[in-house]
Design a protein around this motif. Structure first.
Motif, PDB file in Angstrom:
ATOM      1  N   ALA A 349      -7.958   3.527   0.584  1.00  0.00           N
ATOM      2  CA  ALA A 349      -9.071   2.578   0.592  1.00  0.00           C
ATOM      3  C   ALA A 349      -9.637   2.428   2.000  1.00  0.00           C
ATOM      4  N   ASP A 350     -10.953   2.268   2.080  1.00  0.00           N
ATOM      5  CA  ASP A 350     -11.638   1.983   3.350  1.00  0.00           C
ATOM      6  C   ASP A 350     -11.813   0.487   3.580  1.00  0.00           C
ATOM      7  N   VAL A 351     -11.554  -0.320   2.546  1.00  0.00           N
ATOM      8  CA  VAL A 351     -11.847  -1.749   2.597  1.00  0.00           C
ATOM      9  C   VAL A 351     -10.559  -2.546   2.370  1.00  0.00           C
ATOM     10  N   ALA A 352     -10.317  -3.517   3.226  1.00  0.00           N
ATOM     11  CA  ALA A 352      -9.214  -4.459   3.050  1.00  0.00           C
ATOM     12  C   ALA A 352      -9.805  -5.812   2.662  1.00  0.00           C
ATOM     13  N   TYR A 353      -9.336  -6.347   1.556  1.00  0.00           N
ATOM     14  CA  TYR A 353      -9.860  -7.610   1.009  1.00  0.00           C
ATOM     15  C   TYR A 353      -8.765  -8.664   1.158  1.00  0.00           C
TER      16      TYR A 353
END
Length: 608
Positions: A349-353
């Motif tokens: 993943a490129d996004v951390a939520y």
């Protein structure tokens, strides 16, 4: 019967009615004094239930199941998932005497002296033992605006910290008892960590960090959210946090297939005097569009979500017979091989939520519309086209947090984060052209952290506009910007004031998103501007990780061609369920989806 089967029984620690009647001073009580089950901090309840638990373990150890029972899943509270029990919406617990004593002790441990407590609370306190719980009005409102703050509302903020930690400490207590009684030979697990889907701190769900640091808890579980045919299947829990702390996350695939029947039909002997599970949500006529086809969609989606996250799962056969069909059993058989045999980590993943679980206590929104806004947020992020990982905000502090894996960091509910987390954000996130997206009023009290000054006195209750799209129709109040410096990405409809602003901070970007409702196309644009890889551009739900990528059509099961963009060249693709080869066109695959509208793709490379 089957030598390959091992069991982890779920053990309910709720006391029977006779125990409640025999121990009226140990039960939870609402603000009116009405009793409701056990008080979680009651020492007598803990000791009595521990003895019952030990008796169960002894019984199993002296039975033919001894070597088959490998652990215990402890359960209590509402729906056995550890929220505080309540008979109705907005019933306030726990005002019992044992809980008050526990709260007094907790405050003393935190503040040490009444002078320090008095200074923090802004009121004179002469003795820890005179402390009383906040009244319902204090637990539902703030003294200024719709967000609490430490200057005016510290007694309520402290109460909610205790209120949530008390549940986590109770869970740890029972897991420790099991570990010690079985010489650490059995695993322990629990339903906990609904951090991404539950919003009300009175439920007691917000101490996952405490659970993850406990040496006595091996795994946590939550149910799925959005199991309908055209919904996403996003996690309730901060799954990557669980894995970061070397514990296992196991998802409960709670889906009501077309074979669903009420308890009175599947097991009439189980509770003949209780019709609860034969009405309401359990009625057969409530099945609506549950067909074999839709059941397959739900199961494939669950498998897609779990295999891309590399976590565990059980299929929830609630009353029996939910999966008694060869087509459904085929998906289950495939799931085992996929979860066991994945070796490569091709897709990341490129996004951390992130969610700051300590931030929910600052909100005074009514549960239902706020909860809807939070659930919509999860849906829109799942449909924006990128892969994302879910964490607790405090994980940024961890030495093993993989900060360089991500380009976009979405931070939710980080109202007033700790000094340690602030330092980690400054050091790890504000560099290398990373983007931080602040949502749900994150960092609203600290302009130095987010780069935006916000007006807390006057808010918006207004729809927002992005490229002629109207959104934010939930009716929840939002803050205001004090200036509009930067690139305005969206505005409020009536006032024209900025709703979302992007600011270039040099070697990082800060984006502040005021509306509670997310707009999937705006989120996608922010991701694109941040250099995030987009697997899909059609608003369908995309999940990717390890060797797998998959797409679920949004809103219906209709087929048609769907494109999945791959992050690099050199992949071979096959249908993960059928083994059929899928042609790869350089860096994308076009797939014709027949009903049901979902595809799970396995990726491999020639060198394998």
């Amino acid at each position: 019967v089957n030598e390959e089967v091992y069991m982890v029984p779920r053990v309910c620690l709720e006391p029977p009615k006779w125990w409640q009647e025999a121990n009226p001073d140990e039960v939870a009580r609402d603000y009116r004094g009405e009793p409701q089950r056990e008080c979680f901090t009651s020492e007598k309840w803990r000791k009595d239930m521990t003895q019952a638990l030990f008796a169960l373990i002894d019984y199993i150890n002296n039975s033919k199941w001894k070597d088959k029972v490998i652990g215990y899943h402890i359960a209590a509270g509402g729906t056995e998932e550890w929220p505080y029990q309540a008979r109705y919406h907005n019933q306030f617990y726990d005002y019992s005497e044992p809980n008050r004593r526990a709260y007094s002790k907790w405050l003393q441990n935190k503040y040490q002296t009444v002078e320090a407590l008095s200074e923090a609370w802004g009121e004179s306190v002469s003795d820890f033992d005179e402390i009383k719980f906040p009244k319902p009005i204090q637990r539902t409102r703030a003294k200024k605006g719709f967000l609490r703050n430490k200057k005016d509302d510290m007694p309520v903020l402290d109460f909610y910290d205790f209120h949530n930690q008390a549940v986590a400490e109770t869970i740890e207590y029972f897991c420790k008892q099991i570990k010690e009684y079985t010489n650490n030979e059995k695993i322990t697990g629990v339903f906990y960590g609904y951090t991404f889907t539950v919003t009300l701190p009175r439920k007691g769900c917000f101490a996952l960090e405490y659970i993850l640091k406990s040496p006595y808890v091996d795994y946590v579980s939550t149910t799925n959210i959005g199991s309908g045919a055209g919904d996403p299947w996003f996690f309730s829990c901060a799954v990557k946090s669980v894995q970061l702390h070397d514990k296992m996350y196991i998802a409960e695939a709670d889906m009501k297939t077309h074979l669903r029947k009420p308890l009175s039909m599947t097991m009439p002997h189980a509770a003949p005097d209780n019709d609860w599970y034969s009405r309401g949500a359990w009625l057969i006529k409530d099945v609506d569009d549950r067909t074999l086809q839709n059941s397959i969609v739900m199961m494939r989606k669950a498998l897609l979500r779990v295999v891309t996250a590399k976590c565990g799962m059980w299929w929830y056969d609630h009353f029996g017979g939910y999966f008694k069909d060869d087509n459904l059993l085929y998906v289950i058989s495939k799931s085992t091989a996929m979860l066991e045999n994945q070796k490569h980590n091709y897709l990341k993943a490129d996004v951390a939520y992130f969610v700051d679980e300590t931030g929910y206590k600052y909100y005074t929104y009514d549960e239902r519309p706020f909860n809807r806004a939070v659930l919509d947020c999860g849906e829109d992020i799942s449909g924006a086209g990128f892969a994302y990982d879910c964490y607790l905000l405090s994980d940024i502090e961890e030495d093993n947090f993989p900060v360089d894996d991500y380009k976009l960091f979405i931070i939710r509910a980080g109202i007033d984060v700790s000094d340690e987390t602030k330092a980690a954000i400054e050091k790890k996130l504000k560099n290398k052209n990373k983007t931080i997206l602040w949502i749900h009023n994150s960092s609203c009290y600290d302009s130095s952290l987010c780069g935006f000054e916000l007006n807390h006195e006057i808010g918006h209750v207004d729809k927002a506009v992005y490229k002629n799209e109207i959104y934010n129709e939930n009716g929840l109040e939002t803050l205001q910007f004090k200036d509009d410096k930067g690139y305005v990405l969206s505005r409020f409809e009536k006032s024209g004031d900025p709703a979302v602003i992007w600011r270039d901070m040099g070697d990082w970007a800060s984006v502040y998103y005021l509306p509670l409702e997310m707009n999937v196309h705006l989120i996608r644009e922010i991701a694109l501007l941040s250099g995030v890889h987009l697997y899909n551009l059609t608003d369908d739900y995309i999940f990717a990780g390890g060797e797998y990528v998959g797409l679920c059509v949004k809103g219906s099961n209709e087929g048609g061609y769907k494109r999945i963009n791959l992050p690099e060249r050199g992949f071979k693709a096959t249908n993960a369920l059928t083994g059929e080869e899928i042609p790869v066109n350089d860096m994308f695959i076009d797939i014709k989806l027949d009903n049901p509208g979902i595809i799970l793709v396995h990726l491999s490379k020639d060198e394998e």
